[in-house]
Design a protein around this motif. Structure first.
Motif, short mmCIF file in Angstrom:
data_model
loop_
_atom_site.label_atom_id
_atom_site.label_comp_id
_atom_site.label_asym_id
_atom_site.label_seq_id
_atom_site.Cartn_x
_atom_site.Cartn_y
_atom_site.Cartn_z
N MET A 1 -19.09 -47.97 13.36
CA MET A 1 -18.49 -46.64 13.25
C MET A 1 -17.68 -46.53 11.96
O MET A 1 -17.12 -47.52 11.46
CB MET A 1 -17.57 -46.35 14.44
CG MET A 1 -18.24 -46.47 15.79
SD MET A 1 -19.45 -45.14 16.10
CE MET A 1 -18.36 -43.78 16.47
N PHE A 2 -17.61 -45.31 11.42
CA PHE A 2 -16.81 -45.07 10.23
C PHE A 2 -16.18 -43.69 10.34
O PHE A 2 -16.57 -42.86 11.19
CB PHE A 2 -17.67 -45.18 8.96
CG PHE A 2 -18.78 -44.15 8.88
CD1 PHE A 2 -18.59 -42.94 8.23
CD2 PHE A 2 -20.03 -44.40 9.45
CE1 PHE A 2 -19.61 -42.00 8.13
CE2 PHE A 2 -21.06 -43.47 9.36
CZ PHE A 2 -20.84 -42.27 8.70
N GLN A 3 -15.22 -43.42 9.48
CA GLN A 3 -14.49 -42.15 9.51
C GLN A 3 -15.06 -41.18 8.50
O GLN A 3 -15.44 -41.56 7.39
CB GLN A 3 -13.00 -42.39 9.21
CG GLN A 3 -12.30 -43.29 10.22
CD GLN A 3 -12.27 -42.68 11.59
OE1 GLN A 3 -11.66 -41.62 11.81
NE2 GLN A 3 -12.95 -43.32 12.54
N ALA A 4 -15.11 -39.91 8.90
CA ALA A 4 -15.64 -38.86 8.02
C ALA A 4 -15.00 -37.53 8.39
O ALA A 4 -14.58 -37.34 9.54
CB ALA A 4 -17.17 -38.76 8.17
N ILE A 5 -14.93 -36.63 7.44
CA ILE A 5 -14.52 -35.26 7.74
C ILE A 5 -15.76 -34.49 8.15
O ILE A 5 -16.68 -34.28 7.35
CB ILE A 5 -13.84 -34.59 6.53
CG1 ILE A 5 -12.50 -35.27 6.26
CG2 ILE A 5 -13.64 -33.10 6.78
CD1 ILE A 5 -11.71 -34.67 5.10
N VAL A 6 -15.79 -34.08 9.42
CA VAL A 6 -16.95 -33.40 9.99
C VAL A 6 -16.61 -31.93 10.23
O VAL A 6 -15.58 -31.61 10.85
CB VAL A 6 -17.39 -34.07 11.30
CG1 VAL A 6 -18.63 -33.36 11.87
CG2 VAL A 6 -17.69 -35.55 11.08
N ASP A 38 -21.33 -47.54 0.51
CA ASP A 38 -19.97 -47.76 0.98
C ASP A 38 -19.07 -46.94 0.05
O ASP A 38 -18.87 -47.32 -1.12
CB ASP A 38 -19.59 -49.23 0.92
CG ASP A 38 -20.26 -50.05 2.02
OD1 ASP A 38 -20.48 -49.51 3.11
OD2 ASP A 38 -20.57 -51.23 1.76
N VAL A 39 -18.60 -45.83 0.55
CA VAL A 39 -17.80 -44.92 -0.29
C VAL A 39 -16.40 -45.49 -0.44
O VAL A 39 -15.80 -45.98 0.52
CB VAL A 39 -17.75 -43.51 0.33
CG1 VAL A 39 -16.91 -42.56 -0.53
CG2 VAL A 39 -19.17 -42.96 0.50
N GLU A 40 -15.88 -45.41 -1.65
CA GLU A 40 -14.52 -45.88 -1.92
C GLU A 40 -13.57 -44.70 -2.15
O GLU A 40 -12.44 -44.69 -1.65
CB GLU A 40 -14.52 -46.83 -3.11
CG GLU A 40 -15.31 -48.11 -2.81
CD GLU A 40 -15.41 -49.05 -4.00
OE1 GLU A 40 -14.88 -48.72 -5.08
OE2 GLU A 40 -16.04 -50.11 -3.85
N VAL A 304 -4.56 -38.87 -2.24
CA VAL A 304 -4.23 -38.59 -0.84
C VAL A 304 -5.19 -39.37 0.06
O VAL A 304 -6.27 -39.77 -0.37
CB VAL A 304 -4.34 -37.08 -0.51
CG1 VAL A 304 -3.37 -36.26 -1.36
CG2 VAL A 304 -5.77 -36.57 -0.67
N PRO A 305 -4.80 -39.60 1.33
CA PRO A 305 -5.73 -40.22 2.28
C PRO A 305 -6.78 -39.20 2.73
O PRO A 305 -6.69 -38.01 2.41
CB PRO A 305 -4.82 -40.63 3.43
CG PRO A 305 -3.70 -39.66 3.38
CD PRO A 305 -3.48 -39.36 1.93
N ASP A 328 -8.71 -41.19 -1.14
CA ASP A 328 -9.03 -42.55 -0.74
C ASP A 328 -9.57 -42.48 0.70
O ASP A 328 -8.81 -42.30 1.65
CB ASP A 328 -7.78 -43.44 -0.80
CG ASP A 328 -8.06 -44.89 -0.44
OD1 ASP A 328 -9.15 -45.17 0.13
OD2 ASP A 328 -7.20 -45.75 -0.69
N VAL A 329 -10.87 -42.58 0.85
CA VAL A 329 -11.49 -42.35 2.16
C VAL A 329 -11.21 -43.50 3.13
O VAL A 329 -11.48 -43.37 4.34
CB VAL A 329 -13.01 -42.14 2.04
CG1 VAL A 329 -13.30 -40.92 1.19
CG2 VAL A 329 -13.71 -43.37 1.48
N ASN A 330 -10.67 -44.60 2.64
CA ASN A 330 -10.44 -45.75 3.49
C ASN A 330 -8.99 -45.88 3.94
O ASN A 330 -8.56 -46.94 4.43
CB ASN A 330 -10.90 -47.02 2.78
CG ASN A 330 -12.40 -47.03 2.60
OD1 ASN A 330 -13.14 -47.00 3.58
ND2 ASN A 330 -12.87 -47.02 1.36
#
Length: 331
Positions: A1-6, A38-40, A304-305, A328-330
């Motif tokens: 699983m990973f985090q994303a803006i949906v 792998d997005v940074e 920003v996060p 920073d997507v992480n």
């Protein structure tokens, strides 16, 4: 699983949130892709702001992972030109609109959409540049290919404190042009001069209806505003000058006449950053690598996060943003 803006829509109800997404769902939602990233880092552009706030018809299918940009490393590739570990950039190609985008910790894309990260830049710096800076480089390149030279006079940059305008100002100054920056934020004059602007003018000089033909002032124009601002800029171009158009912050209409075109032979050059061919993209990133001072880039960027993208989007649409924002997507 990973985090994303949906982003999602159910009838008239719109929803946008940071959510957990599985790689299996990512693969199902991105048919025809052949590279896993792998997005940074990502960023928030004007188009992203419209999508994140549901203020414009940007998103073409639902659900959608937002983000027209990202930079990171190749995790897996079926495209022979990319190998795991390669550092790459994605700008446009319908990401965040028709294809799941880059405001996420992972992305699946087509290899043909990617550009190699220039060695000069980190992935963070690439997203401090983002589509705004890449569009700025396309605009500067278009003026130079047209034949606009520093010895012909000043170049006007509209919307100068925005993402496109900030980077255009820096690039033009580095390439020897005298830059006149138009802004509604005169309190940011010192910032614009640090980026390389020689003169600052109030955007009100250009934003109201004006005469079809006016005093010749600009050898070139880079406009991200549209509407009356672009119409007045065209009316003030010197004979044989050129303007590039890449935005519509004031409006999408162009209330101009043919007078500047047929009486002064000026040209209007459209800038398409979304579907520009790879050759133009590579040339734009090469121009950025040659002429963008990374110290000035840091001056115009903040971070920003992932969840902070929503506040940034609202600030962009309220004209409260200066320069660029890195996500920073992480974190």
């Amino acid at each position: 699983m990973f985090q994303a803006i949906v982003l999602n829509r159910n009838g008239e109800a719109f929803d946008a949130a940071v959510r957990s997404v599985s790689e299996e769902e990512l693969q199902r939602q991105t048919p025809g892709t052949d590279v896993l990233l792998d997005v940074e880092y990502s960023t928030v552009n004007y188009k992203d702001a419209l999508a994140l706030t549901d203020r414009g018809p940007v998103v073409r299918r639902w659900p959608m992972v937002a983000g027209i940009d990202c930079a990171g490393r190749v995790a897996a590739s079926e495209d022979p030109q990319w190998r795991p570990g390669d550092k790459v950039i994605l700008n446009g190609w319908g990401a965040g609109e028709q294809h799941w985008g880059g405001l996420a910790q992972k992305a699946r894309v087509r290899g043909e959409w990617l550009v190699a990260l220039p060695p000069k830049f980190t992935t963070r710096q690439a997203m401090a540049i983002g589509t705004a800076g890449y569009t700025a480089a396309l605009s500067v390149g278009a003026l130079e290919r047209f034949g606009v030279r520093p010895d012909q006079g000043s170049v006007l940059v509209t919307g100068a404190t925005g993402g496109v305008g900030s980077i255009v100002t820096t690039l033009l100054a580095a390439r020897g042009f005298r830059v006149v920056a138009s802004t509604g934020k005169l309190a940011e004059s010192d910032y614009l001069k640090q980026l390389g602007a020689s003169e600052i003018i109030d955007r009100n000089e250009l934003s109201a209806p004006g005469k079809p033909l006016q005093t010749e002032r600009w050898a070139g124009v880079v406009d991200s505003v549209g509407s009356h601002t672009l119409a007045n800029a065209l009316a003030q171009l010197v004979r044989g000058g050129a303007a590039t158009a890449c935005g519509l912050a004031q409006g999408r209409e162009l209330p101009a006449t043919v007078a500047p075109f047929i009486l002064r032979g000026v040209s209007l050059l459209g800038i398409d950053s979304v579907l520009a061919p790879r050759g133009k993209r590579q040339a734009a990133w090469q121009l950025l690598a040659e002429s963008l001072d990374t110290a000035r880039l840091e001056l115009m960027a903040r971070e920003v996060p992932l969840a902070g993208a929503f506040d940034v989007a609202r600030d962009i649409l309220a004209d409260r943003i200066r320069g660029r924002v890195v996500v920073d997507v992480n974190r």
